[in-house]
Design a protein around this motif. Sequence first.
Motif, PDB file in Angstrom:
ATOM      1  N   TYR A  25       0.835  -1.195   0.000  1.00  0.00           N
ATOM      2  CA  TYR A  25       0.000   0.000   0.000  1.00  0.00           C
ATOM      3  C   TYR A  25       0.879   1.258   0.000  1.00  0.00           C
ATOM      4  CZ  TYR A  25      -3.725   3.156   1.543  1.00  0.00           C
ATOM      5  OH  TYR A  25      -4.627   4.180   1.648  1.00  0.00           O
ATOM      6  N   ARG A  26       1.916   1.221   0.807  1.00  0.00           N
ATOM      7  CA  ARG A  26       2.816   2.375   0.920  1.00  0.00           C
ATOM      8  C   ARG A  26       3.491   2.689  -0.422  1.00  0.00           C
ATOM      9  NH1 ARG A  26       8.266   3.323   4.141  1.00  0.00           N
ATOM     10  NH2 ARG A  26       8.134   5.575   4.255  1.00  0.00           N
ATOM     11  N   GLN A  27       3.941   1.655  -1.125  1.00  0.00           N
ATOM     12  CA  GLN A  27       4.564   1.867  -2.436  1.00  0.00           C
ATOM     13  C   GLN A  27       3.573   2.487  -3.409  1.00  0.00           C
ATOM     14  OE1 GLN A  27       5.903  -2.179  -3.155  1.00  0.00           O
ATOM     15  NE2 GLN A  27       8.009  -1.441  -3.312  1.00  0.00           N
ATOM     16  N   GLU A  51      -8.585   7.474   0.858  1.00  0.00           N
ATOM     17  CA  GLU A  51      -8.944   6.184   0.259  1.00  0.00           C
ATOM     18  C   GLU A  51      -8.099   5.865  -0.966  1.00  0.00           C
ATOM     19  OE1 GLU A  51     -13.066   6.205  -0.761  1.00  0.00           O
ATOM     20  OE2 GLU A  51     -13.725   6.425   1.306  1.00  0.00           O
ATOM     21  N   LEU A  52      -7.294   6.834  -1.423  1.00  0.00           N
ATOM     22  CA  LEU A  52      -6.489   6.702  -2.645  1.00  0.00           C
ATOM     23  C   LEU A  52      -7.372   6.323  -3.835  1.00  0.00           C
ATOM     24  CD1 LEU A  52      -3.290   4.874  -1.318  1.00  0.00           C
ATOM     25  CD2 LEU A  52      -3.741   7.327  -1.458  1.00  0.00           C
ATOM     26  N   THR A  53      -8.469   7.043  -3.968  1.00  0.00           N
ATOM     27  CA  THR A  53      -9.450   6.745  -5.000  1.00  0.00           C
ATOM     28  C   THR A  53      -9.895   8.006  -5.720  1.00  0.00           C
ATOM     29  OG1 THR A  53     -10.263   4.826  -3.777  1.00  0.00           O
ATOM     30  CG2 THR A  53     -11.746   5.747  -5.424  1.00  0.00           C
ATOM     31  N   ILE A  54      -9.934   7.915  -7.041  1.00  0.00           N
ATOM     32  CA  ILE A  54     -10.536   8.957  -7.862  1.00  0.00           C
ATOM     33  C   ILE A  54     -11.989   8.550  -8.087  1.00  0.00           C
ATOM     34  CG2 ILE A  54     -10.577  10.052 -10.134  1.00  0.00           C
ATOM     35  CD1 ILE A  54      -7.556   9.564 -10.324  1.00  0.00           C
ATOM     36  N   LYS A  65      -4.269   0.277  -4.658  1.00  0.00           N
ATOM     37  CA  LYS A  65      -4.352  -0.760  -3.631  1.00  0.00           C
ATOM     38  C   LYS A  65      -2.972  -1.352  -3.388  1.00  0.00           C
ATOM     39  CE  LYS A  65      -8.893  -0.783  -3.381  1.00  0.00           C
ATOM     40  NZ  LYS A  65      -9.641  -0.480  -2.175  1.00  0.00           N
ATOM     41  N   GLY A  66      -2.824  -2.036  -2.262  1.00  0.00           N
ATOM     42  CA  GLY A  66      -1.590  -2.738  -1.950  1.00  0.00           C
ATOM     43  C   GLY A  66      -1.850  -4.220  -1.783  1.00  0.00           C
ATOM     44  N   ALA A  67      -0.995  -5.053  -2.370  1.00  0.00           N
ATOM     45  CA  ALA A  67      -1.169  -6.507  -2.280  1.00  0.00           C
ATOM     46  C   ALA A  67      -0.774  -7.044  -0.909  1.00  0.00           C
ATOM     47  CB  ALA A  67      -0.350  -7.200  -3.370  1.00  0.00           C
ATOM     48  N   ASP A  68      -0.152  -6.209  -0.081  1.00  0.00           N
ATOM     49  CA  ASP A  68       0.256  -6.661   1.247  1.00  0.00           C
ATOM     50  C   ASP A  68      -0.933  -6.844   2.187  1.00  0.00           C
ATOM     51  OD1 ASP A  68      -0.015  -3.861   1.059  1.00  0.00           O
ATOM     52  OD2 ASP A  68       1.331  -3.504   2.742  1.00  0.00           O
ATOM     53  N   ASN A  69      -2.042  -6.190   1.904  1.00  0.00           N
ATOM     54  CA  ASN A  69      -3.258  -6.360   2.698  1.00  0.00           C
ATOM     55  C   ASN A  69      -4.288  -7.051   1.812  1.00  0.00           C
ATOM     56  OD1 ASN A  69      -5.479  -6.246   4.331  1.00  0.00           O
ATOM     57  ND2 ASN A  69      -5.479  -4.029   4.580  1.00  0.00           N
ATOM     58  N   GLU A  70      -4.188  -8.360   1.733  1.00  0.00           N
ATOM     59  CA  GLU A  70      -4.998  -9.138   0.795  1.00  0.00           C
ATOM     60  C   GLU A  70      -6.492  -8.978   1.023  1.00  0.00           C
ATOM     61  OE1 GLU A  70      -3.410 -13.134   1.124  1.00  0.00           O
ATOM     62  OE2 GLU A  70      -1.474 -12.190   1.505  1.00  0.00           O
ATOM     63  N   ASP A  71      -6.902  -8.829   2.266  1.00  0.00           N
ATOM     64  CA  ASP A  71      -8.333  -8.696   2.546  1.00  0.00           C
ATOM     65  C   ASP A  71      -8.917  -7.421   1.955  1.00  0.00           C
ATOM     66  OD1 ASP A  71      -8.543 -11.128   3.838  1.00  0.00           O
ATOM     67  OD2 ASP A  71      -8.072 -10.271   5.808  1.00  0.00           O
ATOM     68  N   SER A  72      -8.103  -6.384   1.799  1.00  0.00           N
ATOM     69  CA  SER A  72      -8.605  -5.142   1.215  1.00  0.00           C
ATOM     70  C   SER A  72      -8.863  -5.282  -0.280  1.00  0.00           C
ATOM     71  CB  SER A  72      -7.614  -3.991   1.454  1.00  0.00           C
ATOM     72  OG  SER A  72      -6.476  -4.141   0.623  1.00  0.00           O
ATOM     73  N   GLU A  95      -4.329 -15.289  -8.507  1.00  0.00           N
ATOM     74  CA  GLU A  95      -5.113 -16.482  -8.796  1.00  0.00           C
ATOM     75  C   GLU A  95      -6.409 -16.585  -7.988  1.00  0.00           C
ATOM     76  OE1 GLU A  95      -2.149 -19.332  -7.801  1.00  0.00           O
ATOM     77  OE2 GLU A  95      -0.965 -18.940  -9.592  1.00  0.00           O
ATOM     78  N   GLU A  96      -6.347 -16.239  -6.723  1.00  0.00           N
ATOM     79  CA  GLU A  96      -7.494 -16.460  -5.844  1.00  0.00           C
ATOM     80  C   GLU A  96      -8.313 -15.211  -5.571  1.00  0.00           C
ATOM     81  OE1 GLU A  96      -6.062 -18.352  -2.287  1.00  0.00           O
ATOM     82  OE2 GLU A  96      -4.982 -19.880  -3.406  1.00  0.00           O
ATOM     83  N   ILE A  97      -7.737 -14.025  -5.785  1.00  0.00           N
ATOM     84  CA  ILE A  97      -8.454 -12.800  -5.420  1.00  0.00           C
ATOM     85  C   ILE A  97      -8.790 -11.953  -6.640  1.00  0.00           C
ATOM     86  CG2 ILE A  97      -8.349 -10.688  -4.057  1.00  0.00           C
ATOM     87  CD1 ILE A  97      -6.458 -12.230  -2.119  1.00  0.00           C
ATOM     88  N   VAL A  98      -7.773 -11.529  -7.384  1.00  0.00           N
ATOM     89  CA  VAL A  98      -7.993 -10.579  -8.471  1.00  0.00           C
ATOM     90  C   VAL A  98      -8.680 -11.228  -9.678  1.00  0.00           C
ATOM     91  CG1 VAL A  98      -6.878  -8.974 -10.067  1.00  0.00           C
ATOM     92  CG2 VAL A  98      -6.091  -9.122  -7.700  1.00  0.00           C
ATOM     93  N   LEU A  99      -8.186 -12.342 -10.143  1.00  0.00           N
ATOM     94  CA  LEU A  99      -8.755 -12.993 -11.327  1.00  0.00           C
ATOM     95  C   LEU A  99     -10.250 -13.283 -11.186  1.00  0.00           C
ATOM     96  CD1 LEU A  99      -8.213 -14.035 -14.162  1.00  0.00           C
ATOM     97  CD2 LEU A  99      -7.547 -16.217 -13.154  1.00  0.00           C
ATOM     98  N   PRO A 100     -10.708 -13.840 -10.066  1.00  0.00           N
ATOM     99  CA  PRO A 100     -12.150 -14.060  -9.927  1.00  0.00           C
ATOM    100  C   PRO A 100     -12.973 -12.761  -9.945  1.00  0.00           C
ATOM    101  CG  PRO A 100     -10.967 -15.408  -8.344  1.00  0.00           C
ATOM    102  CD  PRO A 100      -9.959 -14.473  -8.973  1.00  0.00           C
ATOM    103  N   MET A 101     -12.402 -11.670  -9.446  1.00  0.00           N
ATOM    104  CA  MET A 101     -13.129 -10.398  -9.481  1.00  0.00           C
ATOM    105  C   MET A 101     -13.236  -9.856 -10.905  1.00  0.00           C
ATOM    106  SD  MET A 101     -12.258  -8.262  -6.013  1.00  0.00           S
ATOM    107  CE  MET A 101     -10.582  -7.897  -6.456  1.00  0.00           C
ATOM    108  N   LEU A 102     -12.225 -10.082 -11.713  1.00  0.00           N
ATOM    109  CA  LEU A 102     -12.286  -9.672 -13.120  1.00  0.00           C
ATOM    110  C   LEU A 102     -13.340 -10.494 -13.861  1.00  0.00           C
ATOM    111  CD1 LEU A 102      -8.525  -9.212 -13.989  1.00  0.00           C
ATOM    112  CD2 LEU A 102     -10.288  -7.450 -14.125  1.00  0.00           C
ATOM    113  N   ALA A 103     -13.415 -11.752 -13.555  1.00  0.00           N
ATOM    114  CA  ALA A 103     -14.381 -12.625 -14.231  1.00  0.00           C
ATOM    115  C   ALA A 103     -15.818 -12.230 -13.911  1.00  0.00           C
ATOM    116  CB  ALA A 103     -14.130 -14.082 -13.847  1.00  0.00           C
TER     117      ALA A 103
END
Length: 106
Positions: A25-27, A51-54, A65-72, A95-103
């Motif tokens: 998230y920091r990066q 929220e770092l959101t437009i 978003k940051g991949a270090d906080n997978e639940d977010s 494989e388990e988080i992002v891809l299913p959301m794209l589908a």
Amino acid sequence: MLALTWLMDGEVRSQERRWFIAPTYRQGKMIVLPLFREIARRIGAKLNESELTIHLKNGAEISIKGADNEDSLRGAGLDRVIMDEYAFMKPHVWEEIVLPMLATAQ
């Protein structure tokens, strides 16, 4: 810059969700937030820096978003995503988080 150009490319439809995911998230905040400020200013959109959101007028969101906080990363659906420096992320993030959301968004 190229990744953000692709992320912002084309018509952003109503209620669409696009993410830029950094290894941490920091990066993401350090690298992308200054560019988000410029993008929001240029397109006349509202930037929520906490929220770092437009937020676009049509209800669409473009977020960092940051991949270090997978639940977010869990949620409804994604329309477009950039995973910056993927080699530094746990493989299951894609494989388990992002891809299913794209589908589910398509």
